[in-house]
Design a protein around this motif. Structure first.
Motif, PDB file in Angstrom:
ATOM      1  N   GLN A  99       6.939   6.285   0.950  1.00 56.97           N
ATOM      2  CA  GLN A  99       7.019   4.848   0.736  1.00 56.97           C
ATOM      3  C   GLN A  99       8.085   4.208   1.613  1.00 56.97           C
ATOM      4  O   GLN A  99       7.885   3.115   2.157  1.00 56.97           O
ATOM      5  CB  GLN A  99       7.316   4.558  -0.741  1.00 56.97           C
ATOM      6  CG  GLN A  99       7.454   3.076  -1.067  1.00 56.97           C
ATOM      7  CD  GLN A  99       7.794   2.842  -2.524  1.00 56.97           C
ATOM      8  OE1 GLN A  99       7.821   3.768  -3.330  1.00 56.97           O
ATOM      9  NE2 GLN A  99       8.078   1.603  -2.881  1.00 56.97           N
ATOM     10  N   PHE A 153       0.827  -1.209   0.000  1.00 57.47           N
ATOM     11  CA  PHE A 153       0.000   0.000   0.000  1.00 57.47           C
ATOM     12  C   PHE A 153       0.864   1.263   0.000  1.00 57.47           C
ATOM     13  O   PHE A 153       0.465   2.281  -0.565  1.00 57.47           O
ATOM     14  CB  PHE A 153      -0.951   0.000   1.197  1.00 57.47           C
ATOM     15  CG  PHE A 153      -2.236  -0.715   0.924  1.00 57.47           C
ATOM     16  CD1 PHE A 153      -3.183  -0.172   0.066  1.00 57.47           C
ATOM     17  CD2 PHE A 153      -2.512  -1.927   1.512  1.00 57.47           C
ATOM     18  CE1 PHE A 153      -4.377  -0.822  -0.195  1.00 57.47           C
ATOM     19  CE2 PHE A 153      -3.702  -2.595   1.261  1.00 57.47           C
ATOM     20  CZ  PHE A 153      -4.630  -2.044   0.403  1.00 57.47           C
ATOM     21  N   LEU A 201      -3.335   4.294  -6.332  1.00 54.55           N
ATOM     22  CA  LEU A 201      -4.632   4.482  -5.684  1.00 54.55           C
ATOM     23  C   LEU A 201      -5.613   5.214  -6.585  1.00 54.55           C
ATOM     24  O   LEU A 201      -6.827   5.064  -6.442  1.00 54.55           O
ATOM     25  CB  LEU A 201      -4.458   5.257  -4.368  1.00 54.55           C
ATOM     26  CG  LEU A 201      -3.784   4.518  -3.209  1.00 54.55           C
ATOM     27  CD1 LEU A 201      -3.707   5.423  -1.995  1.00 54.55           C
ATOM     28  CD2 LEU A 201      -4.536   3.246  -2.871  1.00 54.55           C
ATOM     29  N   ASP A 202      -5.093   6.023  -7.510  1.00 58.92           N
ATOM     30  CA  ASP A 202      -5.976   6.727  -8.439  1.00 58.92           C
ATOM     31  C   ASP A 202      -6.759   5.742  -9.305  1.00 58.92           C
ATOM     32  O   ASP A 202      -7.903   5.993  -9.666  1.00 58.92           O
ATOM     33  CB  ASP A 202      -5.171   7.667  -9.330  1.00 58.92           C
ATOM     34  CG  ASP A 202      -4.480   8.767  -8.529  1.00 58.92           C
ATOM     35  OD1 ASP A 202      -4.965   9.054  -7.419  1.00 58.92           O
ATOM     36  OD2 ASP A 202      -3.474   9.314  -8.996  1.00 58.92           O
ATOM     37  N   ALA A 252      -6.418   8.654   1.817  1.00 64.60           N
ATOM     38  CA  ALA A 252      -5.323   8.709   0.851  1.00 64.60           C
ATOM     39  C   ALA A 252      -5.833   8.838  -0.578  1.00 64.60           C
ATOM     40  O   ALA A 252      -5.164   9.442  -1.415  1.00 64.60           O
ATOM     41  CB  ALA A 252      -4.455   7.447   0.990  1.00 64.60           C
ATOM     42  N   ALA A 253      -7.019   8.285  -0.877  1.00 62.13           N
ATOM     43  CA  ALA A 253      -7.517   8.286  -2.246  1.00 62.13           C
ATOM     44  C   ALA A 253      -8.000   9.660  -2.698  1.00 62.13           C
ATOM     45  O   ALA A 253      -7.988   9.962  -3.892  1.00 62.13           O
ATOM     46  CB  ALA A 253      -8.638   7.270  -2.389  1.00 62.13           C
ATOM     47  N   LEU A 297      -0.894   3.063   4.199  1.00 61.52           N
ATOM     48  CA  LEU A 297      -1.702   4.166   3.678  1.00 61.52           C
ATOM     49  C   LEU A 297      -1.485   5.472   4.436  1.00 61.52           C
ATOM     50  O   LEU A 297      -1.652   6.555   3.866  1.00 61.52           O
ATOM     51  CB  LEU A 297      -3.184   3.780   3.729  1.00 61.52           C
ATOM     52  CG  LEU A 297      -3.613   2.679   2.755  1.00 61.52           C
ATOM     53  CD1 LEU A 297      -4.996   2.152   3.116  1.00 61.52           C
ATOM     54  CD2 LEU A 297      -3.597   3.190   1.324  1.00 61.52           C
ATOM     55  N   ARG A 328       0.448   3.934  -2.992  1.00 65.72           N
ATOM     56  CA  ARG A 328       0.185   5.350  -2.769  1.00 65.72           C
ATOM     57  C   ARG A 328       1.249   6.217  -3.423  1.00 65.72           C
ATOM     58  O   ARG A 328       0.943   7.249  -4.030  1.00 65.72           O
ATOM     59  CB  ARG A 328       0.132   5.631  -1.271  1.00 65.72           C
ATOM     60  CG  ARG A 328      -0.166   7.080  -0.945  1.00 65.72           C
ATOM     61  CD  ARG A 328      -0.171   7.318   0.541  1.00 65.72           C
ATOM     62  NE  ARG A 328      -0.428   8.717   0.829  1.00 65.72           N
ATOM     63  CZ  ARG A 328      -0.397   9.243   2.048  1.00 65.72           C
ATOM     64  NH1 ARG A 328      -0.130   8.474   3.094  1.00 65.72           N
ATOM     65  NH2 ARG A 328      -0.638  10.520   2.231  1.00 65.72           N
ATOM     66  N   ARG A 350      -6.681  12.545  -1.821  1.00 66.46           N
ATOM     67  CA  ARG A 350      -5.610  13.539  -1.815  1.00 66.46           C
ATOM     68  C   ARG A 350      -4.924  13.597  -3.169  1.00 66.46           C
ATOM     69  O   ARG A 350      -4.855  12.597  -3.873  1.00 66.46           O
ATOM     70  CB  ARG A 350      -4.595  13.221  -0.713  1.00 66.46           C
ATOM     71  CG  ARG A 350      -5.134  13.512   0.679  1.00 66.46           C
ATOM     72  CD  ARG A 350      -4.016  13.487   1.710  1.00 66.46           C
ATOM     73  NE  ARG A 350      -4.466  14.027   2.976  1.00 66.46           N
ATOM     74  CZ  ARG A 350      -3.672  14.242   4.000  1.00 66.46           C
ATOM     75  NH1 ARG A 350      -2.380  13.986   3.914  1.00 66.46           N
ATOM     76  NH2 ARG A 350      -4.143  14.748   5.134  1.00 66.46           N
ATOM     77  N   TYR A 393      -7.648   4.472   3.647  1.00 62.27           N
ATOM     78  CA  TYR A 393      -7.738   4.392   2.184  1.00 62.27           C
ATOM     79  C   TYR A 393      -8.560   5.550   1.624  1.00 62.27           C
ATOM     80  O   TYR A 393      -8.163   6.167   0.633  1.00 62.27           O
ATOM     81  CB  TYR A 393      -8.362   3.060   1.780  1.00 62.27           C
ATOM     82  CG  TYR A 393      -8.707   2.976   0.323  1.00 62.27           C
ATOM     83  CD1 TYR A 393      -7.744   2.685  -0.634  1.00 62.27           C
ATOM     84  CD2 TYR A 393     -10.016   3.196  -0.112  1.00 62.27           C
ATOM     85  CE1 TYR A 393      -8.053   2.615  -1.975  1.00 62.27           C
ATOM     86  CE2 TYR A 393     -10.330   3.131  -1.454  1.00 62.27           C
ATOM     87  CZ  TYR A 393      -9.354   2.842  -2.385  1.00 62.27           C
ATOM     88  OH  TYR A 393      -9.673   2.785  -3.702  1.00 62.27           O
TER      89      TYR A 393
END
Length: 280
Positions: free
Chosen positions: A194, A110, A119-120, A277-278, A189, A114, A280, A274
């Motif tokens: 990373q 994850f 995630l997009d 983060a999705a 997430l 990210r 942003r 999730y």
């Protein structure tokens, strides 16, 4: 001059092309969007996709996790003779396979997803966020089943423990996997980078190693309190108690119940992470 337009078309009302105040032609038909996919079909689709991906990319790491746990038991064989300490070593080493894959690797996955903008892709799909998190967590937890069974059987032979109640793994693996997968997904997430997600995943696996494999009776009190906060502890305790001659099934059920509650909470936090983060 003769017109080549059919009479029924020529007599039809022309389309003016003017737009209404809402920006849609007066005679236009607005297309309906497809309904949002339901949770369980979406969960099954994500689970199959993630399991297929993990089968190709994670098999070498599963061997590493299994050999690591077996190696730890061989080393501990020279220190621990038997009894409750041997049961704790075998149970902790077995659940360590789940921690290595479900916590460490899922946090890295994850975190990478990210950082790379993956995630997009999931955000554009008409699937609930819970389906993405639960599907990935379930796939990684399922991937630990062979290694955990091999480790538990090997440890039982190595320490001469009874294998009569190893069927408890049927409950220990999914419940511990849910708790650790939720924690790993949340770490991956929520980590801003990373590299930090990778570090947190490895620290979590190290905590499962030190606090799960080492016998609890030899730990100082503060470390014992930290052990109680680790989600995998209750799976370790349930498996460890099942090696007894007369297991206390009420206590085992209580440990598994705590593990289930922690799993639900950790997966809920991962789903919230999730969503966060999705967008942003």
């Amino acid at each position: 001059m003769t017109s080549i337009v059919p009479a029924e078309v020529a007599g039809a009302e022309p389309v003016t092309g003017r737009l209404s105040a809402a920006g849609v032609g007066a005679g236009a038909v607005v297309a309906q969007l497809a309904p949002r996919a339901k949770l369980f079909p979406s969960l099954a689709a994500v689970y199959r996709a993630q399991l297929s991906r993990a089968r190709v990319a994670r098999i070498p790491l599963l061997f590493v996790a299994t050999f690591q746990s077996i190696g730890i038991m061989i080393l501990m064989r020279g220190v621990v003779d038997g009894g409750s300490e041997a049961r704790a070593v075998v149970a902790g080493s077995s659940v360590l396979v789940v921690a290595f894959v479900a916590l460490n690797l899922l946090a890295q996955y994850f975190g990478q997803l990210r950082a790379s903008g993956g995630l997009d892709h999931y955000a554009t799909l008409p699937v609930p966020p819970a389906a993405v998190v639960l599907g990935a967590a379930g796939a990684y937890a399922s991937f630990t089943v062979p290694g955990t069974i091999v480790t538990a059987v090997t440890g039982s032979v190595l320490f001469q423990l009874p294998m009569t109640h190893l069927w408890v793994l049927v409950a220990v693996i999914p419940l511990s996997g849910a708790a650790l997968s939720g924690l790993g997904a949340a770490l991956g997430l929520l980590a801003p980078r990373q590299e930090l997600a990778t570090l947190l995943g490895q620290l979590g696996m190290s905590a499962a190693l030190l606090l799960g494999v080492l016998p609890a009776g030899r730990m100082p009190a503060p470390i014992g309190w930290a052990r109680d906060l680790l989600p995998s502890t209750y799976g370790v305790e349930a498996l460890s108690r099942s090696f007894g001659a007369r297991p206390d099934w009420a206590v085992i059920a209580l440990d598994l119940g705590v593990c289930a509650v922690v799993g639900v909470l950790s997966l809920a936090v991962a789903t919230w992470a999730y969503r966060r983060a999705a967008v942003r």
